[in-house]
Design an enzyme around this catalytic site. Structure first.
Site, PDB file in Angstrom:
ATOM      1  N   ASN A 116       0.849  -1.852   0.070  1.00 52.40           N
ATOM      2  CA  ASN A 116      -0.254   0.112   0.142  1.00 52.40           C
ATOM      3  C   ASN A 116       0.403   1.398  -0.184  1.00 52.40           C
ATOM      4  O   ASN A 116       0.416   2.546  -0.234  1.00 52.40           O
ATOM      5  CB  ASN A 116      -1.089  -0.083   1.111  1.00 52.40           C
ATOM      6  CG  ASN A 116      -0.371   0.446   2.711  1.00 52.40           C
ATOM      7  OD1 ASN A 116      -0.432   1.592   2.938  1.00 52.40           O
ATOM      8  ND2 ASN A 116       0.075  -0.821   3.053  1.00 52.40           N
ATOM      9  N   TYR A 140      10.728   3.007   0.266  1.00 48.93           N
ATOM     10  CA  TYR A 140      10.557   1.658   0.679  1.00 48.93           C
ATOM     11  C   TYR A 140       9.194   1.536  -0.470  1.00 48.93           C
ATOM     12  O   TYR A 140       9.166   0.762  -1.604  1.00 48.93           O
ATOM     13  CB  TYR A 140       9.814   1.111   1.903  1.00 48.93           C
ATOM     14  CG  TYR A 140       8.981   0.369   1.982  1.00 48.93           C
ATOM     15  CD1 TYR A 140       9.294  -0.814   2.219  1.00 48.93           C
ATOM     16  CD2 TYR A 140       7.616   0.382   2.440  1.00 48.93           C
ATOM     17  CE1 TYR A 140       8.707  -2.419   1.878  1.00 48.93           C
ATOM     18  CE2 TYR A 140       6.421  -0.743   2.564  1.00 48.93           C
ATOM     19  CZ  TYR A 140       7.647  -1.745   2.366  1.00 48.93           C
ATOM     20  OH  TYR A 140       6.376  -2.916   2.146  1.00 48.93           O
TER      21      TYR A 140
HETATM   22  P1  NAI Z   1       9.788  -9.588   6.778  1.00 45.07           P
HETATM   23  O1  NAI Z   1      10.605  -8.593   6.697  1.00 45.07           O
HETATM   24  O2  NAI Z   1       8.799 -10.129   7.855  1.00 45.07           O
HETATM   25  O3  NAI Z   1       9.875 -10.716   5.762  1.00 45.07           O
HETATM   26  C1  NAI Z   1      10.858 -10.546   4.342  1.00 45.07           C
HETATM   27  C2  NAI Z   1      11.950 -11.435   4.249  1.00 45.07           C
HETATM   28  O4  NAI Z   1      13.110 -10.914   2.955  1.00 45.07           O
HETATM   29  C3  NAI Z   1      13.138 -11.364   5.796  1.00 45.07           C
HETATM   30  O5  NAI Z   1      13.120 -12.647   6.110  1.00 45.07           O
HETATM   31  C4  NAI Z   1      14.632 -11.218   5.536  1.00 45.07           C
HETATM   32  O6  NAI Z   1      15.441 -11.801   5.874  1.00 45.07           O
HETATM   33  C5  NAI Z   1      14.497 -11.151   3.394  1.00 45.07           C
HETATM   34  N1  NAI Z   1      15.121 -10.458   3.444  1.00 45.07           N
HETATM   35  C6  NAI Z   1      15.998  -9.172   3.450  1.00 45.07           C
HETATM   36  N2  NAI Z   1      16.538  -8.445   2.252  1.00 45.07           N
HETATM   37  C7  NAI Z   1      16.792  -9.764   1.521  1.00 45.07           C
HETATM   38  C8  NAI Z   1      17.880 -10.385   0.566  1.00 45.07           C
HETATM   39  N3  NAI Z   1      18.509  -8.438   0.218  1.00 45.07           N
HETATM   40  N4  NAI Z   1      18.037 -11.417   0.411  1.00 45.07           N
HETATM   41  C9  NAI Z   1      17.152 -12.375   0.388  1.00 45.07           C
HETATM   42  N5  NAI Z   1      16.449 -12.574   0.888  1.00 45.07           N
HETATM   43  C10 NAI Z   1      16.102 -10.843   1.740  1.00 45.07           C
HETATM   44  O7  NAI Z   1       8.172  -9.196   6.327  1.00 45.07           O
HETATM   45  P2  NAI Z   1       6.629  -9.724   5.352  1.00 45.07           P
HETATM   46  O8  NAI Z   1       6.172  -8.718   6.524  1.00 45.07           O
HETATM   47  O9  NAI Z   1       7.175 -11.414   5.677  1.00 45.07           O
HETATM   48  O10 NAI Z   1       6.450  -9.161   4.121  1.00 45.07           O
HETATM   49  C11 NAI Z   1       6.542 -10.067   3.241  1.00 45.07           C
HETATM   50  C12 NAI Z   1       6.743  -9.333   2.363  1.00 45.07           C
HETATM   51  O11 NAI Z   1       5.784  -8.464   1.690  1.00 45.07           O
HETATM   52  C13 NAI Z   1       7.793  -7.670   1.838  1.00 45.07           C
HETATM   53  O12 NAI Z   1       8.573  -7.539   0.197  1.00 45.07           O
HETATM   54  C14 NAI Z   1       6.738  -6.526   2.194  1.00 45.07           C
HETATM   55  O13 NAI Z   1       7.078  -5.372   1.887  1.00 45.07           O
HETATM   56  C15 NAI Z   1       5.527  -6.836   1.847  1.00 45.07           C
HETATM   57  N6  NAI Z   1       4.729  -6.527   2.155  1.00 45.07           N
HETATM   58  C16 NAI Z   1       4.533  -7.046   3.496  1.00 45.07           C
HETATM   59  C17 NAI Z   1       3.283  -5.910   4.559  1.00 45.07           C
HETATM   60  C18 NAI Z   1       2.922  -6.757   5.978  1.00 45.07           C
HETATM   61  O14 NAI Z   1       1.855  -6.595   6.273  1.00 45.07           O
HETATM   62  N7  NAI Z   1       3.592  -7.746   6.394  1.00 45.07           N
HETATM   63  C19 NAI Z   1       2.303  -5.176   3.726  1.00 45.07           C
HETATM   64  C20 NAI Z   1       2.519  -4.411   2.787  1.00 45.07           C
HETATM   65  C21 NAI Z   1       4.049  -5.154   1.900  1.00 45.07           C
HETATM   66  C1  15L Z   2       4.257  -2.620   4.865  1.00 47.55           C
HETATM   67  O1  15L Z   2       5.023  -2.795   3.715  1.00 47.55           O
HETATM   68  C2  15L Z   2       4.792  -3.259   6.033  1.00 47.55           C
HETATM   69  O2  15L Z   2       5.267  -4.636   5.252  1.00 47.55           O
HETATM   70  C3  15L Z   2       4.145  -3.857   6.898  1.00 47.55           C
HETATM   71  O3  15L Z   2       5.406  -3.650   8.131  1.00 47.55           O
HETATM   72  C4  15L Z   2       2.999  -2.886   7.165  1.00 47.55           C
HETATM   73  O4  15L Z   2       4.099  -1.889   8.011  1.00 47.55           O
HETATM   74  C5  15L Z   2       1.958  -2.237   6.159  1.00 47.55           C
HETATM   75  O5  15L Z   2       2.896  -2.445   5.030  1.00 47.55           O
HETATM   76  C6  15L Z   2       1.374  -1.028   6.490  1.00 47.55           C
HETATM   77  O6  15L Z   2       1.040  -0.289   5.877  1.00 47.55           O
HETATM   78  O7  15L Z   2       0.736  -1.304   7.968  1.00 47.55           O
END
Ligand code: NAI
Ligand code: 15L
Length: 276
Positions: A116, A140
Protein backbone atom coordinates in the site's frame (compact mmCIF):
# COMPACT_ATOMS: atom_id res chain seq x y z
CA UNK A 1 -3.79 -27.22 -17.07
CA UNK A 2 -5.28 -28.09 -13.70
CA UNK A 3 -5.94 -25.70 -10.85
CA UNK A 4 -2.25 -25.45 -10.02
CA UNK A 5 -1.46 -24.40 -13.61
CA UNK A 6 1.07 -27.20 -13.94
CA UNK A 7 3.36 -25.75 -11.28
CA UNK A 8 5.88 -28.39 -10.22
CA UNK A 9 8.28 -26.18 -8.30
CA UNK A 10 7.17 -22.97 -6.56
CA UNK A 11 9.90 -20.68 -5.24
CA UNK A 12 9.05 -18.63 -2.15
CA UNK A 13 11.52 -15.81 -1.47
CA UNK A 14 11.53 -14.22 1.98
CA UNK A 15 10.66 -17.63 3.36
CA UNK A 16 12.13 -16.80 6.79
CA UNK A 17 9.93 -13.74 7.13
CA UNK A 18 6.47 -13.30 8.60
CA UNK A 19 4.50 -13.87 5.40
CA UNK A 20 7.03 -16.37 4.08
CA UNK A 21 6.51 -18.65 7.08
CA UNK A 22 2.77 -18.35 6.65
CA UNK A 23 2.92 -19.16 2.94
CA UNK A 24 5.26 -22.07 3.58
CA UNK A 25 2.92 -23.61 6.12
CA UNK A 26 -0.26 -23.03 4.14
CA UNK A 27 1.03 -23.99 0.67
CA UNK A 28 2.80 -27.12 1.86
CA UNK A 29 1.65 -30.12 -0.17
CA UNK A 30 -0.19 -28.03 -2.76
CA UNK A 31 2.70 -28.28 -5.24
CA UNK A 32 5.23 -31.08 -5.67
CA UNK A 33 8.15 -28.91 -4.51
CA UNK A 34 8.36 -25.68 -2.52
CA UNK A 35 11.78 -24.06 -2.91
CA UNK A 36 12.31 -21.83 0.12
CA UNK A 37 14.83 -19.03 0.09
CA UNK A 38 15.96 -16.16 2.30
CA UNK A 39 19.12 -14.35 3.34
CA UNK A 40 18.23 -15.25 6.94
CA UNK A 41 18.15 -18.72 8.46
CA UNK A 42 15.22 -20.91 7.42
CA UNK A 43 13.91 -23.95 9.27
CA UNK A 44 15.25 -27.15 7.62
CA UNK A 45 13.49 -28.60 4.59
CA UNK A 46 10.70 -31.09 5.17
CA UNK A 47 9.04 -33.40 2.69
CA UNK A 48 8.37 -31.69 -0.62
CA UNK A 49 10.63 -28.78 0.28
CA UNK A 50 14.06 -27.47 -0.75
CA UNK A 51 15.94 -24.77 1.17
CA UNK A 52 18.25 -22.52 -0.85
CA UNK A 53 19.75 -19.57 1.07
CA UNK A 54 20.32 -16.59 -1.21
CA UNK A 55 21.03 -12.88 -1.12
CA UNK A 56 18.74 -11.39 -3.75
CA UNK A 57 21.34 -8.71 -4.42
CA UNK A 58 23.72 -11.37 -5.81
CA UNK A 59 22.80 -11.99 -9.47
CA UNK A 60 24.74 -15.26 -9.73
CA UNK A 61 23.09 -16.75 -6.67
CA UNK A 62 19.67 -15.60 -7.93
CA UNK A 63 20.31 -17.28 -11.29
CA UNK A 64 20.88 -20.59 -9.49
CA UNK A 65 17.85 -19.96 -7.34
CA UNK A 66 15.50 -19.68 -10.34
CA UNK A 67 16.78 -22.77 -12.13
CA UNK A 68 14.00 -25.34 -12.55
CA UNK A 69 11.34 -23.07 -11.07
CA UNK A 70 7.84 -22.71 -12.60
CA UNK A 71 6.41 -19.91 -10.46
CA UNK A 72 7.63 -17.50 -7.79
CA UNK A 73 5.98 -15.96 -4.76
CA UNK A 74 8.29 -13.01 -4.20
CA UNK A 75 8.11 -11.94 -0.57
CA UNK A 76 11.82 -11.34 0.06
CA UNK A 77 13.39 -7.94 0.56
CA UNK A 78 13.23 -4.96 2.86
CA UNK A 79 9.68 -4.82 4.23
CA UNK A 80 9.75 -1.41 5.92
CA UNK A 81 11.32 2.02 5.38
CA UNK A 82 15.12 2.13 5.34
CA UNK A 83 18.05 4.14 3.99
CA UNK A 84 18.69 4.14 0.24
CA UNK A 85 21.55 1.60 0.21
CA UNK A 86 19.40 -0.93 2.07
CA UNK A 87 16.39 -0.33 -0.19
CA UNK A 88 18.56 -0.43 -3.32
CA UNK A 89 20.24 -3.74 -2.51
CA UNK A 90 17.18 -5.75 -1.55
CA UNK A 91 14.30 -4.08 -3.40
CA UNK A 92 15.84 -2.60 -6.55
CA UNK A 93 18.84 -4.78 -7.45
CA UNK A 94 17.03 -7.71 -5.85
CA UNK A 95 13.98 -7.52 -8.11
CA UNK A 96 16.04 -6.81 -11.23
CA UNK A 97 18.11 -9.90 -10.49
CA UNK A 98 15.04 -12.01 -9.80
CA UNK A 99 13.01 -11.05 -12.87
CA UNK A 100 16.00 -11.35 -15.17
CA UNK A 101 16.97 -14.77 -13.80
CA UNK A 102 13.34 -15.85 -13.97
CA UNK A 103 13.09 -14.82 -17.61
CA UNK A 104 16.26 -16.73 -18.49
CA UNK A 105 15.08 -19.82 -16.61
CA UNK A 106 11.65 -19.90 -18.22
CA UNK A 107 9.68 -19.14 -15.04
CA UNK A 108 6.06 -18.61 -16.08
CA UNK A 109 4.65 -16.32 -13.40
CA UNK A 110 5.74 -14.14 -10.48
CA UNK A 111 3.52 -12.93 -7.67
CA UNK A 112 5.03 -9.73 -6.32
CA UNK A 113 4.44 -8.58 -2.76
CA UNK A 114 3.94 -4.91 -3.45
CA UNK A 115 2.60 -2.62 -0.76
CA UNK A 116 0.00 0.00 0.00
CA UNK A 117 2.98 2.32 0.39
CA UNK A 118 3.19 2.46 -3.41
CA UNK A 119 -0.01 4.53 -3.17
CA UNK A 120 0.32 5.81 0.40
CA UNK A 121 0.09 9.52 -0.42
CA UNK A 122 -3.60 9.32 -1.33
CA UNK A 123 -6.01 10.84 1.14
CA UNK A 124 -8.31 8.57 3.08
CA UNK A 125 -11.25 10.48 1.62
CA UNK A 126 -10.24 9.17 -1.83
CA UNK A 127 -11.12 5.74 -3.17
CA UNK A 128 -8.64 4.45 -5.71
CA UNK A 129 -8.46 1.32 -7.83
CA UNK A 130 -5.74 -0.58 -9.67
CA UNK A 131 -5.69 1.98 -12.51
CA UNK A 132 -4.95 5.10 -10.47
CA UNK A 133 -1.41 6.35 -10.69
CA UNK A 134 1.02 5.25 -8.05
CA UNK A 135 1.91 7.79 -5.35
CA UNK A 136 4.63 6.32 -3.11
CA UNK A 137 5.02 7.65 0.41
CA UNK A 138 8.58 6.57 1.24
CA UNK A 139 11.81 5.21 -0.23
CA UNK A 140 10.33 1.79 0.48
CA UNK A 141 7.17 2.77 -1.42
CA UNK A 142 9.27 3.94 -4.39
CA UNK A 143 10.91 0.51 -4.49
CA UNK A 144 7.46 -1.11 -4.72
CA UNK A 145 6.54 1.24 -7.60
CA UNK A 146 9.73 0.10 -9.29
CA UNK A 147 8.93 -3.56 -8.68
CA UNK A 148 5.41 -3.22 -10.07
CA UNK A 149 6.73 -1.48 -13.18
CA UNK A 150 9.36 -4.15 -13.69
CA UNK A 151 6.74 -6.88 -13.33
CA UNK A 152 4.57 -5.27 -16.01
CA UNK A 153 7.52 -4.81 -18.37
CA UNK A 154 8.51 -8.47 -18.14
CA UNK A 155 4.89 -9.61 -18.45
CA UNK A 156 4.18 -7.68 -21.62
CA UNK A 157 7.54 -8.00 -23.36
CA UNK A 158 8.65 -11.42 -22.21
CA UNK A 159 5.43 -13.27 -21.39
CA UNK A 160 6.34 -13.72 -17.71
CA UNK A 161 2.95 -13.33 -16.04
CA UNK A 162 2.99 -10.72 -13.28
CA UNK A 163 0.63 -10.28 -10.33
CA UNK A 164 1.33 -7.28 -8.10
CA UNK A 165 -0.40 -7.46 -4.73
CA UNK A 166 -0.56 -4.12 -2.93
CA UNK A 167 -0.72 -5.63 0.51
CA UNK A 168 -2.32 -3.51 3.21
CA UNK A 169 -1.43 -4.78 6.68
CA UNK A 170 -1.15 -8.56 6.86
CA UNK A 171 -0.90 -9.79 10.42
CA UNK A 172 -3.09 -11.82 12.76
CA UNK A 173 -4.95 -8.75 14.05
CA UNK A 174 -5.07 -5.05 13.18
CA UNK A 175 -2.95 -3.00 15.60
CA UNK A 176 -4.50 0.46 15.28
CA UNK A 177 -7.46 2.34 13.78
CA UNK A 178 -5.82 2.68 10.36
CA UNK A 179 -5.41 -1.07 10.09
CA UNK A 180 -9.16 -1.52 10.46
CA UNK A 181 -9.18 -0.31 6.84
CA UNK A 182 -5.92 -1.87 5.62
CA UNK A 183 -6.06 -5.28 7.33
CA UNK A 184 -5.46 -8.43 5.30
CA UNK A 185 -6.14 -11.54 7.33
CA UNK A 186 -3.70 -14.45 6.98
CA UNK A 187 -6.50 -16.58 5.49
CA UNK A 188 -7.41 -13.94 2.91
CA UNK A 189 -3.73 -13.53 2.07
CA UNK A 190 -3.59 -17.21 1.13
CA UNK A 191 -6.86 -16.89 -0.84
CA UNK A 192 -5.33 -14.08 -2.88
CA UNK A 193 -2.10 -16.00 -3.44
CA UNK A 194 -4.14 -18.90 -4.80
CA UNK A 195 -5.86 -16.56 -7.25
CA UNK A 196 -2.47 -15.25 -8.37
CA UNK A 197 -1.12 -18.75 -8.87
CA UNK A 198 -4.13 -20.03 -10.78
CA UNK A 199 -5.83 -17.23 -12.72
CA UNK A 200 -5.26 -16.53 -16.38
CA UNK A 201 -3.76 -13.08 -16.93
CA UNK A 202 -0.78 -11.24 -18.39
CA UNK A 203 -0.22 -8.56 -15.75
CA UNK A 204 -2.56 -7.53 -12.96
CA UNK A 205 -2.55 -5.23 -9.94
CA UNK A 206 -4.75 -6.11 -6.97
CA UNK A 207 -5.12 -4.92 -3.40
CA UNK A 208 -4.25 -7.27 -0.58
CA UNK A 209 -7.06 -6.36 1.78
CA UNK A 210 -9.82 -8.27 3.55
CA UNK A 211 -13.58 -7.61 3.37
CA UNK A 212 -13.32 -4.88 6.01
CA UNK A 213 -16.49 -2.95 6.87
CA UNK A 214 -14.26 0.12 7.17
CA UNK A 215 -12.75 -0.43 3.75
CA UNK A 216 -13.47 2.02 1.02
CA UNK A 217 -9.95 3.27 0.35
CA UNK A 218 -9.30 0.64 -2.31
CA UNK A 219 -11.78 -0.51 -4.92
CA UNK A 220 -10.65 -4.11 -5.36
CA UNK A 221 -12.95 -4.96 -8.28
CA UNK A 222 -9.99 -6.22 -10.28
CA UNK A 223 -9.17 -8.84 -7.67
CA UNK A 224 -12.83 -9.90 -7.44
CA UNK A 225 -13.00 -10.18 -11.24
CA UNK A 226 -10.06 -12.60 -11.10
CA UNK A 227 -11.76 -14.73 -8.44
CA UNK A 228 -10.69 -13.31 -5.06
CA UNK A 229 -13.37 -13.80 -2.40
CA UNK A 230 -12.17 -12.37 0.91
CA UNK A 231 -14.01 -13.67 3.97
CA UNK A 232 -12.64 -11.72 6.94
CA UNK A 233 -13.64 -8.34 8.39
CA UNK A 234 -11.51 -6.29 10.78
CA UNK A 235 -14.63 -4.93 12.46
CA UNK A 236 -14.47 -7.54 15.19
CA UNK A 237 -11.29 -5.82 16.44
CA UNK A 238 -12.74 -2.29 16.30
CA UNK A 239 -13.46 -1.96 19.99
CA UNK A 240 -9.93 -3.04 20.81
CA UNK A 241 -7.93 -0.74 18.50
CA UNK A 242 -10.36 1.83 17.04
CA UNK A 243 -9.15 4.56 19.40
CA UNK A 244 -5.50 4.17 18.41
CA UNK A 245 -4.84 7.06 16.03
CA UNK A 246 -1.70 8.99 15.06
CA UNK A 247 -0.63 12.39 16.35
CA UNK A 248 0.60 13.74 12.98
CA UNK A 249 -1.93 15.08 10.46
CA UNK A 250 -0.05 13.64 7.49
CA UNK A 251 -0.33 10.20 9.03
CA UNK A 252 -3.98 10.55 9.96
CA UNK A 253 -5.03 11.96 6.57
CA UNK A 254 -3.43 9.43 4.26
CA UNK A 255 -3.56 5.77 3.28
CA UNK A 256 0.12 5.34 4.16
CA UNK A 257 -0.13 6.59 7.75
CA UNK A 258 3.20 6.95 9.54
CA UNK A 259 5.15 6.18 6.35
CA UNK A 260 3.86 9.57 5.14
CA UNK A 261 4.50 11.49 8.36
CA UNK A 262 7.99 10.06 8.88
CA UNK A 263 10.57 12.65 7.81
CA UNK A 264 7.75 15.00 6.71
CA UNK A 265 9.40 18.43 6.64
CA UNK A 266 7.34 21.39 7.82
CA UNK A 267 4.33 21.78 10.08
CA UNK A 268 0.57 21.61 9.53
CA UNK A 269 0.68 24.30 6.83
CA UNK A 270 3.12 22.22 4.80
CA UNK A 271 0.85 19.17 5.13
CA UNK A 272 -2.15 21.19 3.90
CA UNK A 273 -0.16 22.71 1.02
CA UNK A 274 1.53 19.57 -0.24
CA UNK A 275 -1.07 16.88 0.21
CA UNK A 276 -3.60 17.70 -2.50
P1 NAI B 1 9.61 -9.73 6.63
O1 NAI B 1 10.56 -8.60 6.85
O2 NAI B 1 9.13 -10.50 7.81
O3 NAI B 1 10.21 -10.74 5.57
C1 NAI B 1 11.03 -10.35 4.50
C2 NAI B 1 12.14 -11.36 4.36
O4 NAI B 1 12.98 -10.95 3.29
C3 NAI B 1 13.01 -11.48 5.60
O5 NAI B 1 13.01 -12.80 6.09
C4 NAI B 1 14.38 -11.05 5.14
O6 NAI B 1 15.45 -11.78 5.73
C5 NAI B 1 14.31 -11.28 3.64
N1 NAI B 1 15.27 -10.46 2.93
C6 NAI B 1 15.57 -9.15 3.13
N2 NAI B 1 16.56 -8.76 2.33
C7 NAI B 1 16.90 -9.84 1.58
C8 NAI B 1 17.86 -10.06 0.57
N3 NAI B 1 18.71 -9.09 0.17
N4 NAI B 1 17.95 -11.29 0.03
C9 NAI B 1 17.11 -12.27 0.43
N5 NAI B 1 16.18 -12.14 1.38
C10 NAI B 1 16.07 -10.91 1.95
O7 NAI B 1 8.36 -9.10 5.84
P2 NAI B 1 6.91 -9.69 5.65
O8 NAI B 1 6.00 -8.97 6.56
O9 NAI B 1 6.94 -11.16 5.67
O10 NAI B 1 6.59 -9.16 4.17
C11 NAI B 1 6.85 -9.95 3.03
C12 NAI B 1 6.74 -9.08 1.79
O11 NAI B 1 5.44 -8.50 1.75
C13 NAI B 1 7.74 -7.92 1.76
O12 NAI B 1 8.18 -7.75 0.43
C14 NAI B 1 6.91 -6.72 2.19
O13 NAI B 1 7.40 -5.53 1.61
C15 NAI B 1 5.54 -7.09 1.64
N6 NAI B 1 4.47 -6.47 2.41
C16 NAI B 1 4.15 -6.95 3.65
C17 NAI B 1 3.12 -6.38 4.37
C18 NAI B 1 2.68 -6.90 5.69
O14 NAI B 1 1.69 -6.38 6.24
N7 NAI B 1 3.33 -7.91 6.24
C19 NAI B 1 2.39 -5.20 3.85
C20 NAI B 1 2.82 -4.79 2.54
C21 NAI B 1 3.81 -5.42 1.85
C1 15L C 1 4.04 -2.62 4.71
O1 15L C 1 4.36 -2.49 3.53
C2 15L C 1 4.96 -3.26 5.68
O2 15L C 1 5.66 -4.34 5.09
C3 15L C 1 4.26 -3.74 6.94
O3 15L C 1 5.26 -3.97 7.92
C4 15L C 1 3.25 -2.72 7.44
O4 15L C 1 3.93 -1.57 7.83
C5 15L C 1 2.26 -2.41 6.33
O5 15L C 1 2.91 -2.00 5.14
C6 15L C 1 1.24 -1.33 6.70
O6 15L C 1 1.09 -0.35 5.97
O7 15L C 1 0.56 -1.48 7.73
Amino acid sequence: MNGSQGIQRLLITGAAGQLGKLARARLHGRYPVLRLSDIADIAPAGEGEEVMPCNLADPFAVADLCDGVDAILHLGGRSTEADWPTIMAANIHGVVNLWEAARRSGVRRILFASSNHAIGLYRRSETIDHRDRMRPDSRYGVSKVFGESLAELYAVKHGLRGFSIRIGSCLPEPLDARMLSTWLSPDDFIRLIEVGLQADYVYEVVYGVSANSRGGWWDNANAFRLGYQPKDDSERFAAKVGHLTFDHPAAELTHGGTYVSAEFEGGDNAVAARLP
